[in-house]
Design a protein around this motif. Structure first.
Motif, PDB file in Angstrom:
ATOM      1  N   GLY A 264      -8.464  -2.300  36.395  1.00 51.27           N
ATOM      2  CA  GLY A 264      -7.039  -1.978  36.492  1.00 51.27           C
ATOM      3  C   GLY A 264      -6.755  -0.592  35.753  1.00 51.27           C
ATOM      4  N   ALA A 265      -7.456  -0.200  35.084  1.00 50.80           N
ATOM      5  CA  ALA A 265      -7.020   1.102  34.726  1.00 50.80           C
ATOM      6  C   ALA A 265      -7.108   1.998  35.675  1.00 50.80           C
ATOM      7  N   GLU A 266      -8.170   2.089  36.445  1.00 52.18           N
ATOM      8  CA  GLU A 266      -8.325   2.868  37.598  1.00 52.18           C
ATOM      9  C   GLU A 266      -7.270   2.756  38.723  1.00 52.18           C
ATOM     10  N   TYR A 267      -6.803   1.635  38.537  1.00 49.96           N
ATOM     11  CA  TYR A 267      -5.667   1.435  39.736  1.00 49.96           C
ATOM     12  C   TYR A 267      -4.472   1.878  39.346  1.00 49.96           C
ATOM     13  N   LYS A 268      -4.085   1.697  38.059  1.00 46.67           N
ATOM     14  CA  LYS A 268      -2.871   2.555  37.502  1.00 46.67           C
ATOM     15  C   LYS A 268      -3.021   3.923  37.627  1.00 46.67           C
ATOM     16  N   ARG A 269      -4.174   4.526  37.278  1.00 50.23           N
ATOM     17  CA  ARG A 269      -4.361   6.023  37.315  1.00 50.23           C
ATOM     18  C   ARG A 269      -4.045   6.364  38.679  1.00 50.23           C
ATOM     19  N   ALA A 270      -4.694   5.789  39.678  1.00 48.15           N
ATOM     20  CA  ALA A 270      -4.599   6.265  41.203  1.00 48.15           C
ATOM     21  C   ALA A 270      -3.130   5.950  41.405  1.00 48.15           C
ATOM     22  N   TYR A 272      -0.263   6.165  40.087  1.00 46.32           N
ATOM     23  CA  TYR A 272       0.558   7.306  39.508  1.00 46.32           C
ATOM     24  C   TYR A 272       0.335   8.572  40.362  1.00 46.32           C
ATOM     25  N   VAL A 273      -1.076   9.060  40.763  1.00 47.41           N
ATOM     26  CA  VAL A 273      -1.301  10.381  41.317  1.00 47.41           C
ATOM     27  C   VAL A 273      -0.671  10.112  42.736  1.00 47.41           C
ATOM     28  N   ILE A 274      -1.188   8.979  43.491  1.00 44.10           N
ATOM     29  CA  ILE A 274      -0.520   8.888  44.887  1.00 44.10           C
ATOM     30  C   ILE A 274       0.913   9.022  45.086  1.00 44.10           C
ATOM     31  N   GLY A 275       1.590   8.422  44.093  1.00 43.90           N
ATOM     32  CA  GLY A 275       3.119   8.461  43.642  1.00 43.90           C
ATOM     33  C   GLY A 275       3.601   9.826  43.688  1.00 43.90           C
ATOM     34  N   GLU A 276       3.048  10.613  42.803  1.00 43.31           N
ATOM     35  CA  GLU A 276       3.372  11.855  42.397  1.00 43.31           C
ATOM     36  C   GLU A 276       3.224  12.817  43.513  1.00 43.31           C
ATOM     37  N   VAL A 277       2.008  12.714  44.289  1.00 45.26           N
ATOM     38  CA  VAL A 277       2.141  13.647  45.619  1.00 45.26           C
ATOM     39  C   VAL A 277       3.236  13.401  46.356  1.00 45.26           C
ATOM     40  N   VAL A 278       3.628  12.360  46.472  1.00 44.44           N
ATOM     41  CA  VAL A 278       4.819  11.889  47.300  1.00 44.44           C
ATOM     42  C   VAL A 278       6.049  12.397  46.849  1.00 44.44           C
ATOM     43  N   SER A 307       4.050   7.656  31.689  1.00 43.79           N
ATOM     44  CA  SER A 307       4.001   6.784  30.727  1.00 43.79           C
ATOM     45  C   SER A 307       3.280   5.558  30.661  1.00 43.79           C
ATOM     46  N   LYS A 308       3.618   4.740  31.740  1.00 42.69           N
ATOM     47  CA  LYS A 308       3.128   3.386  32.112  1.00 42.69           C
ATOM     48  C   LYS A 308       1.883   3.392  32.776  1.00 42.69           C
ATOM     49  N   GLU A 309       1.699   4.162  33.723  1.00 43.94           N
ATOM     50  CA  GLU A 309       0.504   4.154  34.610  1.00 43.94           C
ATOM     51  C   GLU A 309      -0.689   5.189  34.419  1.00 43.94           C
ATOM     52  N   TYR A 310      -0.222   6.471  33.941  1.00 46.47           N
ATOM     53  CA  TYR A 310      -1.413   7.351  33.593  1.00 46.47           C
ATOM     54  C   TYR A 310      -1.516   7.339  31.919  1.00 46.47           C
ATOM     55  N   GLU A 311      -0.642   6.726  31.349  1.00 46.11           N
ATOM     56  CA  GLU A 311      -0.715   6.619  30.090  1.00 46.11           C
ATOM     57  C   GLU A 311      -0.995   7.645  29.074  1.00 46.11           C
ATOM     58  N   VAL A 312      -0.244   8.903  29.469  1.00 49.52           N
ATOM     59  CA  VAL A 312      -0.508  10.217  28.478  1.00 49.52           C
ATOM     60  C   VAL A 312       0.828  10.422  27.831  1.00 49.52           C
TER      61      VAL A 312
END
Length: 386
Positions: A264-270, A272-278, A307-312
Protein backbone atom coordinates in the motif's frame (compact mmCIF):
# COMPACT_ATOMS: atom_id res chain seq x y z
CA UNK A 1 18.51 43.25 4.31
CA UNK A 2 19.88 42.51 0.84
CA UNK A 3 23.57 41.65 0.65
CA UNK A 4 25.61 44.14 -1.38
CA UNK A 5 29.02 44.24 -3.06
CA UNK A 6 30.09 46.81 -0.47
CA UNK A 7 29.28 44.39 2.38
CA UNK A 8 31.77 41.89 0.98
CA UNK A 9 34.36 44.36 -0.31
CA UNK A 10 34.74 46.09 3.06
CA UNK A 11 35.62 42.78 4.73
CA UNK A 12 37.92 41.74 1.90
CA UNK A 13 39.85 45.01 2.22
CA UNK A 14 40.12 44.57 5.99
CA UNK A 15 41.41 41.01 5.86
CA UNK A 16 43.64 41.29 2.81
CA UNK A 17 45.73 44.42 3.36
CA UNK A 18 43.57 46.96 1.61
CA UNK A 19 43.56 45.21 -1.76
CA UNK A 20 40.53 44.65 -3.98
CA UNK A 21 39.80 41.93 -6.49
CA UNK A 22 36.96 40.81 -8.75
CA UNK A 23 33.47 40.21 -7.37
CA UNK A 24 31.21 37.32 -8.42
CA UNK A 25 27.80 36.06 -7.41
CA UNK A 26 25.49 33.08 -7.88
CA UNK A 27 21.91 32.64 -6.66
CA UNK A 28 19.93 30.29 -4.52
CA UNK A 29 16.72 28.93 -5.97
CA UNK A 30 13.07 28.11 -5.60
CA UNK A 31 11.37 25.12 -7.22
CA UNK A 32 7.85 25.99 -8.32
CA UNK A 33 6.81 22.38 -8.82
CA UNK A 34 8.43 18.99 -9.42
CA UNK A 35 9.40 17.60 -6.01
CA UNK A 36 11.00 14.16 -5.52
CA UNK A 37 10.87 13.71 -9.28
CA UNK A 38 14.60 14.07 -9.96
CA UNK A 39 15.63 10.57 -8.88
CA UNK A 40 12.64 9.18 -10.76
CA UNK A 41 14.02 10.69 -14.01
CA UNK A 42 11.18 13.20 -14.16
CA UNK A 43 11.11 16.98 -14.51
CA UNK A 44 11.92 19.81 -12.12
CA UNK A 45 10.92 23.45 -12.58
CA UNK A 46 13.19 25.79 -10.61
CA UNK A 47 13.98 29.49 -10.81
CA UNK A 48 16.99 31.45 -9.60
CA UNK A 49 16.31 34.02 -6.89
CA UNK A 50 17.86 37.37 -6.01
CA UNK A 51 19.32 36.00 -2.77
CA UNK A 52 22.60 34.18 -3.13
CA UNK A 53 26.34 34.30 -2.46
CA UNK A 54 28.79 37.12 -3.23
CA UNK A 55 32.55 36.53 -3.24
CA UNK A 56 35.52 38.79 -3.87
CA UNK A 57 38.57 37.02 -5.27
CA UNK A 58 42.11 38.14 -6.09
CA UNK A 59 44.94 35.87 -7.32
CA UNK A 60 47.84 35.92 -4.86
CA UNK A 61 50.68 34.43 -6.90
CA UNK A 62 51.02 31.30 -4.75
CA UNK A 63 49.58 27.78 -4.69
CA UNK A 64 47.53 28.58 -1.59
CA UNK A 65 43.93 29.71 -1.13
CA UNK A 66 43.30 32.09 1.78
CA UNK A 67 39.54 32.17 2.39
CA UNK A 68 37.45 34.18 4.84
CA UNK A 69 33.80 33.40 5.61
CA UNK A 70 32.22 36.71 6.57
CA UNK A 71 29.09 35.11 8.00
CA UNK A 72 30.98 32.59 10.14
CA UNK A 73 33.88 34.95 10.95
CA UNK A 74 36.24 32.09 10.15
CA UNK A 75 39.44 32.07 8.08
CA UNK A 76 41.00 28.98 6.48
CA UNK A 77 44.09 28.49 4.34
CA UNK A 78 44.74 25.45 2.18
CA UNK A 79 47.07 24.38 -0.61
CA UNK A 80 45.65 23.60 -4.04
CA UNK A 81 48.03 20.64 -4.12
CA UNK A 82 46.90 19.15 -0.79
CA UNK A 83 45.20 15.82 -1.47
CA UNK A 84 43.15 15.92 1.74
CA UNK A 85 41.98 19.52 1.87
CA UNK A 86 40.74 21.57 4.84
CA UNK A 87 38.60 20.22 7.68
CA UNK A 88 36.06 23.05 7.86
CA UNK A 89 33.00 22.06 5.82
CA UNK A 90 32.46 25.52 4.34
CA UNK A 91 36.08 25.61 3.12
CA UNK A 92 35.75 22.15 1.57
CA UNK A 93 33.16 23.53 -0.85
CA UNK A 94 35.74 25.98 -2.20
CA UNK A 95 38.52 23.37 -2.11
CA UNK A 96 36.34 20.83 -3.96
CA UNK A 97 35.45 23.31 -6.70
CA UNK A 98 39.14 24.20 -7.13
CA UNK A 99 40.14 20.55 -7.40
CA UNK A 100 37.36 19.70 -9.84
CA UNK A 101 38.21 22.67 -12.05
CA UNK A 102 41.86 21.56 -12.01
CA UNK A 103 40.71 18.08 -13.06
CA UNK A 104 39.06 19.71 -16.10
CA UNK A 105 42.41 21.21 -17.07
CA UNK A 106 41.87 24.72 -15.73
CA UNK A 107 45.24 26.10 -14.49
CA UNK A 108 43.91 27.27 -11.12
CA UNK A 109 46.29 29.45 -9.10
CA UNK A 110 46.19 30.50 -5.46
CA UNK A 111 43.88 33.36 -4.47
CA UNK A 112 42.58 35.38 -1.56
CA UNK A 113 38.81 35.46 -1.09
CA UNK A 114 36.05 36.64 1.21
CA UNK A 115 32.41 35.71 0.77
CA UNK A 116 28.98 36.09 2.36
CA UNK A 117 25.43 35.02 1.57
CA UNK A 118 21.86 36.12 2.13
CA UNK A 119 20.19 32.81 1.23
CA UNK A 120 18.08 31.92 4.29
CA UNK A 121 19.40 28.74 5.88
CA UNK A 122 16.93 25.89 6.31
CA UNK A 123 14.52 27.26 3.72
CA UNK A 124 15.48 24.78 1.00
CA UNK A 125 16.92 27.53 -1.21
CA UNK A 126 20.29 25.83 -1.76
CA UNK A 127 22.94 28.06 -0.26
CA UNK A 128 25.57 25.35 -0.88
CA UNK A 129 24.86 25.26 -4.62
CA UNK A 130 25.09 29.06 -4.70
CA UNK A 131 28.52 28.87 -3.05
CA UNK A 132 29.78 26.19 -5.44
CA UNK A 133 28.45 28.01 -8.49
CA UNK A 134 29.98 31.33 -7.42
CA UNK A 135 33.46 29.83 -7.21
CA UNK A 136 33.13 27.61 -10.27
CA UNK A 137 32.10 30.61 -12.38
CA UNK A 138 34.79 32.83 -10.85
CA UNK A 139 37.62 30.32 -11.31
CA UNK A 140 36.53 29.72 -14.90
CA UNK A 141 36.54 33.47 -15.53
CA UNK A 142 39.85 34.19 -13.78
CA UNK A 143 41.95 31.21 -14.79
CA UNK A 144 40.17 29.36 -17.59
CA UNK A 145 41.93 29.60 -20.92
CA UNK A 146 39.22 27.65 -22.75
CA UNK A 147 35.99 28.71 -21.10
CA UNK A 148 33.90 25.87 -19.69
CA UNK A 149 30.17 25.80 -20.43
CA UNK A 150 27.75 26.58 -17.64
CA UNK A 151 26.26 23.10 -17.40
CA UNK A 152 29.73 21.67 -16.87
CA UNK A 153 30.24 24.25 -14.10
CA UNK A 154 27.03 22.96 -12.52
CA UNK A 155 28.43 19.43 -12.68
CA UNK A 156 31.58 20.68 -10.94
CA UNK A 157 29.34 21.79 -8.07
CA UNK A 158 27.53 18.47 -7.99
CA UNK A 159 30.80 16.51 -7.96
CA UNK A 160 32.01 18.73 -5.13
CA UNK A 161 28.98 17.73 -3.04
CA UNK A 162 29.49 14.04 -3.83
CA UNK A 163 33.25 13.77 -3.40
CA UNK A 164 34.22 16.39 -0.83
CA UNK A 165 31.08 16.91 1.28
CA UNK A 166 29.50 13.46 1.13
CA UNK A 167 26.07 14.59 -0.06
CA UNK A 168 24.69 12.52 -2.96
CA UNK A 169 22.63 15.38 -4.43
CA UNK A 170 20.98 15.71 -7.82
CA UNK A 171 21.88 18.37 -10.38
CA UNK A 172 18.89 20.74 -10.13
CA UNK A 173 20.30 23.18 -7.57
CA UNK A 174 23.63 23.71 -9.27
CA UNK A 175 22.05 23.83 -12.73
CA UNK A 176 19.65 26.65 -11.92
CA UNK A 177 22.34 28.52 -9.97
CA UNK A 178 24.59 28.48 -13.05
CA UNK A 179 21.93 28.71 -15.78
CA UNK A 180 19.14 30.81 -14.25
CA UNK A 181 17.59 33.66 -16.28
CA UNK A 182 15.77 36.66 -14.84
CA UNK A 183 12.05 36.53 -15.58
CA UNK A 184 12.13 32.82 -16.47
CA UNK A 185 11.71 29.45 -14.83
CA UNK A 186 13.73 26.52 -16.15
CA UNK A 187 12.25 23.11 -16.83
CA UNK A 188 14.90 20.44 -16.62
CA UNK A 189 14.52 16.88 -17.82
CA UNK A 190 16.38 14.89 -15.18
CA UNK A 191 16.90 11.98 -17.56
CA UNK A 192 18.34 13.75 -20.60
CA UNK A 193 19.59 16.94 -18.94
CA UNK A 194 17.65 18.97 -21.52
CA UNK A 195 16.55 22.40 -20.31
CA UNK A 196 13.88 24.77 -21.54
CA UNK A 197 13.00 28.25 -20.28
CA UNK A 198 9.45 29.45 -19.64
CA UNK A 199 8.52 33.09 -19.06
CA UNK A 200 7.64 34.06 -15.49
CA UNK A 201 5.79 37.38 -15.50
CA UNK A 202 2.82 36.81 -13.20
CA UNK A 203 1.00 40.12 -13.55
CA UNK A 204 -1.21 40.48 -10.51
CA UNK A 205 0.55 37.71 -8.57
CA UNK A 206 3.67 37.27 -6.48
CA UNK A 207 5.65 34.38 -5.03
CA UNK A 208 6.05 34.28 -1.26
CA UNK A 209 8.03 31.76 0.77
CA UNK A 210 7.00 31.08 4.34
CA UNK A 211 9.83 29.47 6.29
CA UNK A 212 8.47 27.47 9.21
CA UNK A 213 11.96 27.49 10.80
CA UNK A 214 11.40 23.91 11.91
CA UNK A 215 13.19 20.77 10.84
CA UNK A 216 12.14 17.45 12.33
CA UNK A 217 14.80 14.93 13.26
CA UNK A 218 14.03 11.71 11.45
CA UNK A 219 14.86 8.13 12.34
CA UNK A 220 16.25 6.01 9.55
CA UNK A 221 16.57 7.24 5.98
CA UNK A 222 13.09 8.21 4.70
CA UNK A 223 14.45 9.60 1.43
CA UNK A 224 16.39 6.44 0.63
CA UNK A 225 13.38 4.36 1.59
CA UNK A 226 11.11 6.26 -0.78
CA UNK A 227 13.61 6.04 -3.58
CA UNK A 228 13.81 2.26 -3.17
CA UNK A 229 10.01 2.02 -3.08
CA UNK A 230 9.74 3.97 -6.33
CA UNK A 231 12.41 1.87 -8.01
CA UNK A 232 10.69 -1.34 -6.93
CA UNK A 233 7.32 -0.25 -8.34
CA UNK A 234 8.99 0.68 -11.64
CA UNK A 235 10.58 -2.78 -11.79
CA UNK A 236 7.22 -4.48 -11.17
CA UNK A 237 5.50 -2.40 -13.86
CA UNK A 238 8.36 -3.09 -16.30
CA UNK A 239 7.59 -6.80 -16.21
CA UNK A 240 4.33 -6.00 -18.00
CA UNK A 241 5.56 -2.88 -19.79
CA UNK A 242 9.27 -3.21 -20.72
CA UNK A 243 9.37 0.39 -21.96
CA UNK A 244 9.07 1.63 -18.37
CA UNK A 245 12.59 2.41 -17.16
CA UNK A 246 11.46 4.53 -14.19
CA UNK A 247 8.22 5.93 -12.79
CA UNK A 248 8.60 8.86 -15.17
CA UNK A 249 7.51 6.46 -17.94
CA UNK A 250 4.54 4.96 -16.07
CA UNK A 251 0.86 5.89 -16.13
CA UNK A 252 -1.83 5.59 -13.48
CA UNK A 253 -3.36 2.75 -15.49
CA UNK A 254 -0.09 0.82 -15.40
CA UNK A 255 0.16 1.41 -11.66
CA UNK A 256 -3.36 0.12 -11.07
CA UNK A 257 -2.52 -3.03 -13.02
CA UNK A 258 0.12 -3.97 -10.43
CA UNK A 259 -1.67 -2.67 -7.33
CA UNK A 260 -1.99 -6.16 -5.87
CA UNK A 261 1.71 -6.92 -6.42
CA UNK A 262 3.07 -4.03 -4.35
CA UNK A 263 2.50 -2.71 -0.84
CA UNK A 264 0.00 0.00 0.00
CA UNK A 265 2.84 2.40 0.82
CA UNK A 266 4.54 1.69 -2.51
CA UNK A 267 1.29 2.32 -4.35
CA UNK A 268 0.90 5.74 -2.69
CA UNK A 269 4.51 6.76 -3.38
CA UNK A 270 4.22 5.82 -7.05
CA UNK A 271 0.84 7.50 -7.38
CA UNK A 272 2.37 10.76 -6.18
CA UNK A 273 5.38 10.60 -8.53
CA UNK A 274 3.35 9.73 -11.62
CA UNK A 275 0.95 12.56 -10.82
CA UNK A 276 3.76 15.02 -10.20
CA UNK A 277 5.34 14.37 -13.61
CA UNK A 278 1.97 15.22 -15.19
CA UNK A 279 1.57 18.32 -13.00
CA UNK A 280 4.94 19.79 -14.01
CA UNK A 281 4.01 19.56 -17.69
CA UNK A 282 0.55 21.01 -16.96
CA UNK A 283 2.12 24.00 -15.20
CA UNK A 284 4.42 24.64 -18.16
CA UNK A 285 1.44 24.65 -20.51
CA UNK A 286 -0.52 26.94 -18.17
CA UNK A 287 2.33 29.47 -18.02
CA UNK A 288 2.41 29.73 -21.81
CA UNK A 289 -1.15 31.11 -21.69
CA UNK A 290 -0.76 33.00 -18.38
CA UNK A 291 -3.21 30.70 -16.58
CA UNK A 292 -1.96 31.26 -13.05
CA UNK A 293 -5.11 29.84 -11.49
CA UNK A 294 -4.21 26.49 -13.07
CA UNK A 295 -0.65 26.84 -11.79
CA UNK A 296 -2.00 27.43 -8.29
CA UNK A 297 -4.30 24.41 -8.39
CA UNK A 298 -1.41 22.19 -9.43
CA UNK A 299 0.60 23.51 -6.46
CA UNK A 300 -2.18 22.58 -4.03
CA UNK A 301 -2.45 19.16 -5.65
CA UNK A 302 1.29 18.68 -5.18
CA UNK A 303 1.04 19.58 -1.51
CA UNK A 304 -1.74 17.05 -1.03
CA UNK A 305 0.37 14.40 -2.75
CA UNK A 306 3.46 15.18 -0.70
CA UNK A 307 1.45 15.16 2.51
CA UNK A 308 -0.91 12.21 2.03
CA UNK A 309 0.76 10.02 -0.62
CA UNK A 310 4.50 10.60 -0.34
CA UNK A 311 4.14 11.41 3.36
CA UNK A 312 7.01 13.87 3.68
CA UNK A 313 5.05 16.75 5.18
CA UNK A 314 4.65 17.61 8.87
CA UNK A 315 2.04 19.29 11.05
CA UNK A 316 3.57 22.75 10.69
CA UNK A 317 3.74 22.66 6.88
CA UNK A 318 0.19 21.36 6.60
CA UNK A 319 -0.91 24.17 8.91
CA UNK A 320 0.77 26.77 6.68
CA UNK A 321 -0.96 25.24 3.67
CA UNK A 322 -4.33 25.43 5.43
CA UNK A 323 -3.80 29.09 6.34
CA UNK A 324 -2.96 29.82 2.70
CA UNK A 325 -6.28 28.29 1.63
CA UNK A 326 -8.17 30.28 4.26
CA UNK A 327 -6.56 33.49 3.00
CA UNK A 328 -7.52 32.79 -0.62
CA UNK A 329 -3.95 32.15 -1.79
CA UNK A 330 -3.95 30.91 -5.40
CA UNK A 331 -1.42 28.10 -4.83
CA UNK A 332 0.61 26.73 -1.93
CA UNK A 333 2.79 23.70 -1.32
CA UNK A 334 5.79 22.30 0.53
CA UNK A 335 9.04 23.24 -1.18
CA UNK A 336 11.97 20.89 -0.75
CA UNK A 337 12.42 17.45 0.72
CA UNK A 338 9.86 17.92 3.47
CA UNK A 339 9.61 17.26 7.22
CA UNK A 340 10.18 20.99 7.79
CA UNK A 341 11.42 23.98 5.87
CA UNK A 342 9.05 26.20 3.97
CA UNK A 343 6.02 26.51 1.76
CA UNK A 344 6.01 28.33 -1.56
CA UNK A 345 2.90 30.39 -2.22
CA UNK A 346 1.46 32.01 -5.35
CA UNK A 347 -0.53 34.98 -4.04
CA UNK A 348 -2.69 37.59 -5.77
CA UNK A 349 -1.19 41.05 -5.19
CA UNK A 350 -4.26 42.38 -3.43
CA UNK A 351 -4.29 39.47 -0.96
CA UNK A 352 -0.56 39.40 -0.25
CA UNK A 353 -0.36 41.95 2.61
CA UNK A 354 -3.15 40.26 4.57
CA UNK A 355 -1.73 36.77 3.94
CA UNK A 356 1.73 37.76 5.16
CA UNK A 357 0.24 39.27 8.31
CA UNK A 358 -2.21 36.46 9.08
CA UNK A 359 0.18 33.57 8.44
CA UNK A 360 2.73 35.01 10.88
CA UNK A 361 0.12 35.69 13.54
CA UNK A 362 -1.58 32.31 13.31
CA UNK A 363 1.64 30.32 13.18
CA UNK A 364 3.09 32.16 16.17
CA UNK A 365 -0.15 31.70 18.12
CA UNK A 366 -0.13 27.95 17.48
CA UNK A 367 3.58 27.12 17.66
CA UNK A 368 5.09 29.91 19.74
CA UNK A 369 7.52 31.09 17.07
CA UNK A 370 7.31 33.37 14.07
CA UNK A 371 7.82 32.02 10.55
CA UNK A 372 9.99 34.05 8.20
CA UNK A 373 8.27 35.54 5.15
CA UNK A 374 10.47 35.89 2.05
CA UNK A 375 9.42 37.72 -1.10
CA UNK A 376 10.70 35.96 -4.22
CA UNK A 377 12.06 37.71 -7.30
CA UNK A 378 13.31 35.49 -10.13
CA UNK A 379 16.83 36.59 -11.08
CA UNK A 380 19.88 35.62 -13.13
CA UNK A 381 22.39 32.82 -12.65
CA UNK A 382 26.10 33.02 -11.82
CA UNK A 383 27.84 36.17 -13.07
CA UNK A 384 30.61 38.69 -12.50
CA UNK A 385 29.52 41.85 -10.69
CA UNK A 386 32.68 43.96 -11.01
Amino acid sequence: MKLTIEDVRSRFIKHFDGQTGSVYTAPGRINLIGEHTDYNNGYVFPGAVEQGMIAEIKPNGTRNVDAYSIDLKDRVQFSLDDEKGPNATWARYIYGVCREMMALGVPVEGFNTAFAGDVPLGAGMSSSAALESTYAFAINDLFGENKIERMELALVGQRTEHKYIGVNCGIMDQAISCLGKAGHLMRMDCRSGEIEYFPWHPKGYQLVLVNSCVKHELKGSPYNERRLQCEHVAEVIAKKHPEVESLRDATMEMLDEVKNEITGAEYKRARYVIGEVVRVLAVCEALEIDDYEKVGQMMYDTHYGLSKEYEVSCEELDFLNDVAKECGVTGSRIMGGGFGGCTINLVADELAPNFKKVVVEKFEEKYGKKPIVIDVVIGDGARKLC
